[in-house]
Design an enzyme around this catalytic site. Structure first.
Site, PDB file in Angstrom:
ATOM      1  N   ASP A 446       0.772  -1.104   0.132  1.00 44.43           N
ATOM      2  CA  ASP A 446       0.236  -0.069  -0.017  1.00 44.43           C
ATOM      3  C   ASP A 446       0.721   1.393   0.152  1.00 44.43           C
ATOM      4  O   ASP A 446       0.187   2.474  -0.218  1.00 44.43           O
ATOM      5  CB  ASP A 446      -0.948   0.066   1.248  1.00 44.43           C
ATOM      6  CG  ASP A 446      -0.221  -0.105   2.544  1.00 44.43           C
ATOM      7  OD1 ASP A 446       0.932  -0.347   2.535  1.00 44.43           O
ATOM      8  OD2 ASP A 446      -0.856   0.201   3.426  1.00 44.43           O
ATOM      9  N   LYS A 447       2.137   1.004   0.274  1.00 46.68           N
ATOM     10  CA  LYS A 447       2.988   2.236   0.353  1.00 46.68           C
ATOM     11  C   LYS A 447       4.500   1.893   0.303  1.00 46.68           C
ATOM     12  O   LYS A 447       4.837   0.768   0.355  1.00 46.68           O
ATOM     13  CB  LYS A 447       2.908   3.277   1.377  1.00 46.68           C
ATOM     14  CG  LYS A 447       3.175   2.237   2.900  1.00 46.68           C
ATOM     15  CD  LYS A 447       2.793   3.112   3.977  1.00 46.68           C
ATOM     16  CE  LYS A 447       3.090   2.338   5.457  1.00 46.68           C
ATOM     17  NZ  LYS A 447       3.222   3.047   6.534  1.00 46.68           N
ATOM     18  N   THR A 448       5.313   2.676  -0.210  1.00 48.80           N
ATOM     19  CA  THR A 448       6.574   2.498  -0.169  1.00 48.80           C
ATOM     20  C   THR A 448       7.382   2.024   1.021  1.00 48.80           C
ATOM     21  O   THR A 448       8.353   1.441   1.038  1.00 48.80           O
ATOM     22  CB  THR A 448       7.363   3.493  -1.101  1.00 48.80           C
ATOM     23  OG1 THR A 448       7.277   4.733  -0.321  1.00 48.80           O
ATOM     24  CG2 THR A 448       6.947   3.862  -2.449  1.00 48.80           C
TER      25      THR A 448
END
Length: 548
Positions: A446-448
């Site tokens: 969902d995110k880095t």
């Protein structure tokens, strides 16, 4: 005549009176009917919607009251009626009773083990097997024994980890006690007031009562629950935030706490607490979940509402599934193919034997054939299957299990996989998935930050309207901090490694006491280190102790 006229006049007057009274009665009846007709007018859409909402709200409240979980604070006798669960948690896969049936069932989910079991059964039939009865059954028993021992060792490690967690110590306030008692996690019961200290895990699902902060706020890290490393704020009710002493907490004895039944929803909570006859609602901001770590807060007090298997984190745990690797799936497929090839070879050999016996059996009196060709052919296919069973090597799984066990040992003792700061080595809880390492096909993120290291460094700051920020970590500045009782070695590493020559030049120009020094460290002490927050330095000190 006069009497008749009088009677007629009287009758007329009576009729007039009756008509007058009837008209009055009709007027009164009509006046009574009018409000009834007005009251029976059809309701508007807004009234219908409001009535429907009120009915649904009443039904919801009635349902919640029926399903609500009610507990008493610091009342073991009152809570014993509800038979709440204890706080013991087991994540191991087997118990002493279930070890053999469950592990054997899992082993015979492998096609090879089923194949060798069938061959072992066929070898027990007399006058059919060309080999001994224990030729395959003995090696199969050895293979299963080695696998079961490996499973037992790995599950024993899980039991040992569960024991370590269940025997962690925590302080609670209970009925009949005038001071905090030190008990283990597994002894925590519903209704206990639990004290949790900074950088320790929360032993059960708690309702926050108070903290060392006057506002009742605290910070928790939920990395074990949802993987988020950022701190989350929890806030106690203003009515309980000032209960910071044992004497004040004793006033909560018998306090009724109502909450929803145990569930696996981590981000929702609905409950209430009754204080001095008034009911105050509770929401997720007042709930501390088991497994979260208290951070940046010296201590908190909380009421245990869910324990053990009723906690939300345990409700989210699913039973350990049967994990099959790609290698094992490939082996099962290949063994099925090899078994079909074995059946084909046995059938061809049986046909060849039947042809030979029909042509040359009668002349081969020295072989002493006693049965017919058909009966011999029916039994000979089983004989050939037993004879060719070595086409599938039974030692294959023994070698694979030994290699997996050795790989798990090397993973646990790999120095390059050791995290020195947190003193955390690599831990292979099971060796069944070793061959899956490095075979990542898909990544859902969902995110880095999930794939990178969330590490923040001090880059820029502003003093008197001037912005400074040139990081030179190679320059470590030594600060004389004998007067401060703080671990300045960590402060140097985490705060003073940041360096900007312009800022120190500005400080040098402002300083009259450091004309001989290139860098006025006394001013650095005054302007950097005179900013002091005891909590931060305590956290730095704890970090240094943990890293040691």
């Amino acid at each position: 005549m006069e009497s008749e006229e009088k009677n007629l006049a009287k009758a007329q007057s009576d009729s007039e009176d009756e008509s007058t009274s009837s008209s009055d009665d009709s007027d009164s009846e009509s006046s009574k009917i009018e409000p009834i007709i007005a009251a029976s007018a059809p309701p508007t859409q807004e009234e219908i919607a409001e009535r429907r909402n009120s009915e649904e709200k009443e039904q919801t409240e009635a349902r919640q009251n029926e399903d609500a979980r009610e507990l008493l604070t610091m009342d073991l006798v009152g809570n014993a009626v509800h038979r709440f669960r204890n706080n013991f948690v087991r994540t191991a896969k087997y118990t002493i009773i279930t070890f053999f049936p469950k592990s054997l069932l899992e082993q015979f989910m492998r096609v090879a083990n089923v194949y060798f079991l069938i061959i072992s059964g066929l070898q027990q039939i007399p006058n059919i097997s060309p080999t001994g009865r224990w030729t395959t059954l003995g090696p199969l028993a050895v293979v299963l024994a080695i696998t079961l021992i490996k499973e037992a060792i790995e599950d024993f490690k899980r039991h040992r980890q569960d024991k370590e967690v269940n025997n962690r110590s925590v302080k609670v306030l209970r009925d009949g006690s005038n001071e905090l008692q030190k008990i283990t996690w597994q002894e925590v019961m519903v209704g206990d007031i639990v004290k949790v200290k900074n950088r320790t895990y929360i032993p059960a699902d708690l309702v926050l009562i108070s903290s060392n902060e006057s506002s009742g706020a605290c910070y928790i890290e939920t990395a074990n629950l949802d993987g988020e490393t950022n701190l989350k704020v929890r806030q106690a009710l203003p009515e309980t935030s000032q209960m910071q002493s044992v004497d004040a907490l004793k006033n909560l004895k018998g306090t009724v706490v109502r909450c929803e039944q145990p569930n696996n929803r981590l981000y929702t909570f609905d409950g209430s607490i009754n204080l001095n006859g008034r009911v105050y609602p509770l929401d997720p901001k007042q709930v501390l979940l088991r497994g979260a770590m208290l951070r940046n807060t010296d201590w908190i007090y909380g009421i245990a509402i869910y324990t053990g298997k009723d906690t939300k984190v345990v409700k989210n745990l699913s039973p350990p599934p049967r994990k099959r690797t790609n290698v094992e799936r490939l082996l099962n497929y290949q063994i099925i193919v090899m078994f079909l090839l074995l059946v084909i070879l046995s059938a061809v050999s049986t046909i060849g034997y039947a042809v030979w016996q029909s042509n040359y059996g009668a002349g081969s009196w020295y072989l002493q054939f006693k049965s017919s060709v058909g009966a011999d052919s029916a039994s000979s296919i089983i004989t050939f299957i037993i004879l060719y069973n070595n086409l599938i090597p039974i030692s294959l799984y023994v070698c694979i299990e030994m290699v997996k066990f050795g790989q798990a040992f090397f993973i646990n003792n790999d120095v390059k996989m050791y995290h020195a700061e947190s003193d955390t080595p690599a831990l292979a809880r099971t060796s069944n998935l070793n061959e899956e390492l490095g075979q990542v096909q898909y990544i859902f993120s969902d995110k880095t930050g999930t794939l990178t290291c969330n590490k923040m460094e001090f880059k820029r700051c502003t003093f008197a309207g001037n912005s400074y920020g040139e990081s030179e970590p190679e320059k470590e500045l030594e600060v004389d901090t004998q007067e401060l009782d703080v671990p300045m070695d960590n402060v140097q590493k985490k705060l003073i490694e940041w360096y900007d020559e312009r800022m120190f030049n500005d400080l040098k120009n402002d300083s009259e006491e450091s004309q001989e020094l290139d860098v006025p460290m006394d001013n650095v002490q005054k302007k950097l280190i005179e900013w002091y927050d005891e909590r931060m330095f305590n956290d730095l000190k704890n970090d240094s102790e943990e890293s040691q």
